[in-house]
Scaffold this active site. Structure first.
Site, PDB file in Angstrom:
ATOM      1  N   HIS A 147     -68.309  42.077   8.070  1.00  0.00           N
ATOM      2  CA  HIS A 147     -69.238  41.450   8.702  1.00  0.00           C
ATOM      3  C   HIS A 147     -68.919  39.956   8.678  1.00  0.00           C
ATOM      4  O   HIS A 147     -69.692  39.131   8.957  1.00  0.00           O
ATOM      5  CB  HIS A 147     -70.718  41.747   7.965  1.00  0.00           C
ATOM      6  CG  HIS A 147     -71.229  43.110   8.133  1.00  0.00           C
ATOM      7  ND1 HIS A 147     -71.390  43.536   9.544  1.00  0.00           N
ATOM      8  CD2 HIS A 147     -72.071  43.852   7.352  1.00  0.00           C
ATOM      9  CE1 HIS A 147     -72.137  44.688   9.454  1.00  0.00           C
ATOM     10  NE2 HIS A 147     -72.573  44.716   8.148  1.00  0.00           N
ATOM     11  N   TYR A 235     -73.254  46.234  22.553  1.00  0.00           N
ATOM     12  CA  TYR A 235     -73.720  47.516  22.493  1.00  0.00           C
ATOM     13  C   TYR A 235     -74.427  48.022  23.767  1.00  0.00           C
ATOM     14  O   TYR A 235     -74.229  49.285  24.246  1.00  0.00           O
ATOM     15  CB  TYR A 235     -74.916  47.431  21.549  1.00  0.00           C
ATOM     16  CG  TYR A 235     -75.565  48.558  20.933  1.00  0.00           C
ATOM     17  CD1 TYR A 235     -75.311  49.049  19.527  1.00  0.00           C
ATOM     18  CD2 TYR A 235     -76.782  48.909  21.731  1.00  0.00           C
ATOM     19  CE1 TYR A 235     -76.174  50.273  19.352  1.00  0.00           C
ATOM     20  CE2 TYR A 235     -77.426  50.257  21.128  1.00  0.00           C
ATOM     21  CZ  TYR A 235     -77.243  50.627  19.816  1.00  0.00           C
ATOM     22  OH  TYR A 235     -77.923  51.828  19.272  1.00  0.00           O
ATOM     23  N   LYS A 302     -82.949  54.789  15.637  1.00  0.00           N
ATOM     24  CA  LYS A 302     -83.274  55.137  17.116  1.00  0.00           C
ATOM     25  C   LYS A 302     -82.247  55.105  18.082  1.00  0.00           C
ATOM     26  O   LYS A 302     -81.847  56.051  18.933  1.00  0.00           O
ATOM     27  CB  LYS A 302     -84.333  54.296  17.754  1.00  0.00           C
ATOM     28  CG  LYS A 302     -85.777  54.564  17.205  1.00  0.00           C
ATOM     29  CD  LYS A 302     -86.899  53.923  18.051  1.00  0.00           C
ATOM     30  CE  LYS A 302     -88.163  54.085  17.699  1.00  0.00           C
ATOM     31  NZ  LYS A 302     -89.076  53.258  18.399  1.00  0.00           N
ATOM     32  N   GLY A 303     -81.246  54.135  17.836  1.00  0.00           N
ATOM     33  CA  GLY A 303     -80.093  53.971  18.651  1.00  0.00           C
ATOM     34  C   GLY A 303     -80.132  53.741  20.266  1.00  0.00           C
ATOM     35  O   GLY A 303     -79.656  54.176  20.868  1.00  0.00           O
TER      36      GLY A 303
HETATM   37  P1  PAP Z   1     -74.650  48.000   9.583  1.00  0.00           P
HETATM   38  O1  PAP Z   1     -75.933  47.696   8.862  1.00  0.00           O
HETATM   39  O2  PAP Z   1     -73.515  48.504   8.787  1.00  0.00           O
HETATM   40  O3  PAP Z   1     -74.031  46.915  10.487  1.00  0.00           O
HETATM   41  P2  PAP Z   1     -75.309  49.343  12.161  1.00  0.00           P
HETATM   42  O4  PAP Z   1     -74.521  50.496  12.349  1.00  0.00           O
HETATM   43  O5  PAP Z   1     -75.094  48.159  12.990  1.00  0.00           O
HETATM   44  O6  PAP Z   1     -74.964  49.027  10.563  1.00  0.00           O
HETATM   45  O7  PAP Z   1     -76.838  49.558  12.091  1.00  0.00           O
HETATM   46  C1  PAP Z   1     -77.747  50.494  12.420  1.00  0.00           C
HETATM   47  C2  PAP Z   1     -77.945  50.612  13.873  1.00  0.00           C
HETATM   48  O8  PAP Z   1     -77.060  51.255  14.779  1.00  0.00           O
HETATM   49  C3  PAP Z   1     -79.230  51.332  14.065  1.00  0.00           C
HETATM   50  O9  PAP Z   1     -80.019  50.574  15.193  1.00  0.00           O
HETATM   51  P3  PAP Z   1     -81.687  50.954  15.503  1.00  0.00           P
HETATM   52  O10 PAP Z   1     -82.266  50.509  14.174  1.00  0.00           O
HETATM   53  O11 PAP Z   1     -81.732  49.919  16.688  1.00  0.00           O
HETATM   54  O12 PAP Z   1     -81.586  52.325  15.701  1.00  0.00           O
HETATM   55  C4  PAP Z   1     -78.782  52.486  14.221  1.00  0.00           C
HETATM   56  O13 PAP Z   1     -79.753  53.664  14.780  1.00  0.00           O
HETATM   57  C5  PAP Z   1     -77.754  52.277  15.391  1.00  0.00           C
HETATM   58  N1  PAP Z   1     -76.552  53.425  15.390  1.00  0.00           N
HETATM   59  C6  PAP Z   1     -75.982  54.045  14.414  1.00  0.00           C
HETATM   60  N2  PAP Z   1     -75.192  54.956  14.911  1.00  0.00           N
HETATM   61  C7  PAP Z   1     -75.403  54.694  16.327  1.00  0.00           C
HETATM   62  C8  PAP Z   1     -74.428  55.396  17.577  1.00  0.00           C
HETATM   63  N3  PAP Z   1     -73.656  56.411  17.080  1.00  0.00           N
HETATM   64  N4  PAP Z   1     -74.661  55.030  18.464  1.00  0.00           N
HETATM   65  C9  PAP Z   1     -75.678  54.056  18.764  1.00  0.00           C
HETATM   66  N5  PAP Z   1     -76.311  53.385  17.781  1.00  0.00           N
HETATM   67  C10 PAP Z   1     -76.030  53.873  16.674  1.00  0.00           C
END
Ligand code: PAP
Length: 339
Positions: A147, A235, A302-303
């Site tokens: 990061h 993203y 939620k993604g």
């Molecule tokens: P980090 O803390 O290591 O940077 P990171 O994966 O960037 O982790 O953060 C999680 C976010 O990515 C979450 O977003 P949200 O809170 O808006 O939902 C998580 O849901 C999302 N995420 C994790 N895996 C995926 C995936 N395979 N596809 C899309 N979004 C994902």
């Protein structure tokens, strides 16, 4: 204790241990650094122009001092909550697709964060000079993640020809994601920022590895100057057309998909294995904690693109829109706030 309580207890004790492990030199440095209360447990220190948590400061300096990059290395770089887990899964699957049989998919037994380890908040946490050749699942190329802002990467990375894949996300969804994540890790013994206060801190750049805009612009400019070494992804683009982005990623990594692979649906298979829905339902991603005490399941919420609409007030949206305009003006970088 439930997982959340174990996680908080581990984070508190790791933070205390981290601070106790500072030698005189680091202690003296820390005393000169501006300090802010973090969003959850660890304090933040302004080091080399970015906010670094107490937990990460020492391993970060070890990483900066000792890491020796190989030209063949691949580094996944992100600002927190911009899709790190997704990019780790995609890069691992694309780069190493010939190394494991389809029925031995490593994602069934390891989380994306275990398969592609963070340098400053994992690999260097317990050892200032780890044996890097025994840390990656596969070598040549080695695959790591970080990061750390571009300007503060070890010189050995910037002087090498190793490849960096950077993923960013619109700042509204990043903020909402970070807020939820920090909420889960809150240390109730401290007075914690409300959503409004956290939003204000975020706009002032006070979050781990922030300011956000400095981070994205650092990698954006570097990718413009050196497109063969740094691939800049978003993203929202991944959400819109994952197959196209995976092909671009493979091309950049020097492992383009063959016609046969495309006909066999390998690109779509990778996209599916790495999708939010597939990863979220795997048992391995729903139990246990990572190296710094964060429950693996907290990386899957939620993604979605545009979830900010459910949380930000019109005032917040207006403030952030102005900031986006002001910070990105004339950079050529734009963000999509919805699809
Ligand atoms: P980090 O803390 O290591 O940077 P990171 O994966 O960037 O982790 O953060 C999680 C976010 O990515 C979450 O977003 P949200 O809170 O808006 O939902 C998580 O849901 C999302 N995420 C994790 N895996 C995926 C995936 N395979 N596809 C899309 N979004 C994902």
């Amino acid at each position: 204790m439930d997982t959340a309580e174990i996680s908080k207890a581990k984070l508190v004790s790791l933070t205390q241990d981290a601070e106790k492990s500072w030698d005189d030199e680091l202690q003296q440095l820390v005393e000169t650094l501006p300090k802010e209360q973090g969003w959850s447990i660890s304090n933040l220190y302004l080091y080399q122009g970015f906010w670094c948590s107490a937990l990460t400061l020492k391993p970060l300096i070890s990483f900066q001092t000792h890491f020796q990059a190989f030209d063949s290395d691949v580094i996944v770089a992100t600002f927190p909550k911009c899709g790190t887990t997704w990019l780790k899964a995609l890069t691992f699957s694309t780069l190493y697709r010939d190394r494991f049989a389809r029925d031995e998919n490593p994602f069934l037994s390891s989380t994306p964060h275990q398969l592609v380890r963070f340098l400053e908040q994992d690999v260097y946490v317990n050892n200032p000079c780890p044996d890097l050749d025994n840390i990656c699942v596969y070598n040549k190329p080695r695959l790591f993640s970080t990061h750390v802002p571009y300007a503060s990467l070890p010189t050995s990375i910037k002087d090498s020809r190793c490849k960096i894949v950077y993923l960013c996300r619109n700042p509204m969804d990043m903020f909402v994601s970070l807020w939820h994540f920090a909420e889960k890790l809150r240390d109730e013994s401290k007075e914690l920022p409300s959503l409004d206060e956290a939003f204000d801190k975020s706009c002032r750049g006070i979050h781990a590895f922030g300011p956000f805009f400095d981070h994205v612009l650092g990698y954006w400019k570097a990718s413009q100057e050196n497109p063969d070494q740094i691939l800049f992804l978003k993203y929202e683009d991944l959400k819109e057309d994952i197959s196209c982005e995976v092909k671009q990623l493979a091309m950049f990594l020097g492992v383009p998909f063959t016609e046969d692979e495309e006909k066999q649906g390998v690109v779509e298979e990778i996209a599916k294995i790495c999708s939010f829905e597939e990863l979220k339902k795997l048992e391995v991603n729903n139990k246990g904690l990572d190296v710094i005490g964060i429950p693996h399941k907290d990386f899957f919420r939620k993604g979605k693109v545009g979830d900010w609409k459910n949380y930000l007030t019109p005032y917040m949206v207006e403030r952030l829109e102005k900031l986006i305009h002001q910070k990105l003006e004339s950079s050529g970088l734009t963000f999509r706030l919805s699809l």
